[in-house]
Design a protein around this motif. Sequence first.
Motif, short mmCIF file in Angstrom:
data_model
loop_
_atom_site.label_atom_id
_atom_site.label_comp_id
_atom_site.label_asym_id
_atom_site.label_seq_id
_atom_site.Cartn_x
_atom_site.Cartn_y
_atom_site.Cartn_z
N TRP A 177 44.36 3.62 24.62
CA TRP A 177 45.11 4.81 23.55
C TRP A 177 46.17 5.67 23.89
O TRP A 177 45.92 6.36 25.56
CB TRP A 177 43.47 5.80 22.68
N LYS A 178 46.54 5.15 23.20
CA LYS A 178 47.54 6.86 23.60
C LYS A 178 47.23 8.15 23.54
O LYS A 178 46.38 8.20 22.36
CB LYS A 178 49.55 6.96 22.78
N LEU A 179 47.81 9.34 24.25
CA LEU A 179 47.01 10.47 24.19
C LEU A 179 47.68 11.14 22.41
O LEU A 179 46.86 11.95 22.00
CB LEU A 179 47.96 11.92 24.98
N ASP A 180 48.69 10.96 22.32
CA ASP A 180 49.18 11.17 20.26
C ASP A 180 47.93 10.90 19.67
O ASP A 180 47.52 11.56 18.89
CB ASP A 180 50.13 10.48 20.37
N SER A 181 47.50 9.57 20.36
CA SER A 181 46.72 8.96 18.92
C SER A 181 45.35 9.50 19.53
O SER A 181 44.46 9.97 18.12
CB SER A 181 46.77 7.58 19.48
N ILE A 182 44.32 9.88 19.97
CA ILE A 182 43.66 10.64 20.34
C ILE A 182 43.71 12.13 19.78
O ILE A 182 43.01 12.33 18.99
CB ILE A 182 43.42 10.72 22.18
N LEU A 186 40.97 13.21 16.65
CA LEU A 186 39.99 14.61 17.05
C LEU A 186 41.09 15.45 16.46
O LEU A 186 39.81 16.87 16.40
CB LEU A 186 39.78 14.55 18.98
N LYS A 187 41.72 15.77 15.64
CA LYS A 187 42.64 16.79 14.83
C LYS A 187 42.88 18.09 15.99
O LYS A 187 42.33 19.62 15.42
CB LYS A 187 41.62 16.66 14.52
N VAL A 188 43.54 17.24 16.83
CA VAL A 188 43.35 18.71 18.17
C VAL A 188 45.66 18.94 18.52
O VAL A 188 45.51 17.13 18.33
CB VAL A 188 42.75 19.11 19.61
N SER A 189 45.96 19.83 19.16
CA SER A 189 46.81 18.96 19.65
C SER A 189 46.92 18.24 21.12
O SER A 189 45.98 18.31 21.34
CB SER A 189 47.67 20.94 20.73
N ARG A 190 48.15 17.54 21.17
CA ARG A 190 48.06 16.82 22.72
C ARG A 190 48.18 17.37 23.79
O ARG A 190 47.46 16.61 24.44
CB ARG A 190 49.55 16.47 22.42
N SER A 191 48.88 18.63 24.10
CA SER A 191 47.96 19.91 25.10
C SER A 191 46.01 19.84 25.17
O SER A 191 45.62 19.81 26.60
CB SER A 191 48.64 20.63 25.39
N PRO A 220 56.27 11.76 26.87
CA PRO A 220 56.76 12.27 25.21
C PRO A 220 56.86 10.84 24.95
O PRO A 220 57.97 10.17 25.92
CB PRO A 220 57.49 13.06 24.85
N GLY A 221 56.53 10.37 23.44
CA GLY A 221 57.21 9.53 23.39
C GLY A 221 57.26 8.08 23.96
O GLY A 221 57.73 7.06 23.43
N GLY A 222 55.73 7.74 24.46
CA GLY A 222 54.79 6.87 23.95
C GLY A 222 55.34 5.87 25.41
O GLY A 222 55.11 4.91 26.39
N GLN A 223 56.25 6.25 26.17
CA GLN A 223 56.90 5.59 28.03
C GLN A 223 55.93 6.18 28.81
O GLN A 223 55.78 7.49 29.25
CB GLN A 223 58.36 6.06 28.05
#
Length: 237
Positions: A177-182, A186-191, A220-223
């Motif tokens: 999974w991508k970080l943003d999706s995780i 889990l309803k937290v920030s990407r960091s 950032p941006g999924g790349q």
Amino acid sequence: MREAERVHGAEEPILVPDGVSLGYCRVSSSDQSLEGQRRLLFEAGCYEVYADVGKSGATMKRPELEACLRALQPGNTLVVWKLDRLGRSVRGLVELLHQLQERDVQFRSLTEGIDTTTTQGMMMFTIVASVAEMERNLIVERTRAGLAATSGRGGRPPRLQEHDIEEARRLRYSEKWKLDSIAAKLKVSRSTIVRAVRSDGDSGVGYGGSKKPSHPQELPGGQSAQKTAGRGAGQSR
């Protein structure tokens, strides 16, 4: 007319007529003048004015204030030019005003417009009391937080519990999974997710160890870093 109590270290209290106002004024250093405060208090109708000279607002030993408080009888009114003449702590002021109320003594502050003989004055008193209550609660909260941090047994709980961290790592490494999706799941920030998945040492060089990443590093941006590096190398040629 009642005879006031005698206070050690202060001048003998005067006989206080029923229903009169007594004023209190104070200056912090001996080179300051009391005349301005005295004049305003007498103009406000005070029968007598007590004054402490060279006494800080944080000083508890103020003989003239003690004499004034003991001279006040039910039906009398204590008048000050400004609230801070009585003290600097909001909590201490509110406690003093409550004591006066219990003794059926009214209170007036000329500058703040507090007059417990009026409805508006009582409202102002309620506001000051509410601020003092909030101040006490904040002090208690800060004290508890400081003790918890010092002892290492508490403080603010982590945003992710252990099972959340395990789930984040599973989604990242097993499910790709991508970080943003995780983070969204889990309803937290990407960091927060970045810190969670890297905290076991499975990180890139310079973060948590020297191991190379077992998967493309996401930007950032999924790349991915590998794709970006490949495009950069092609352009450099």
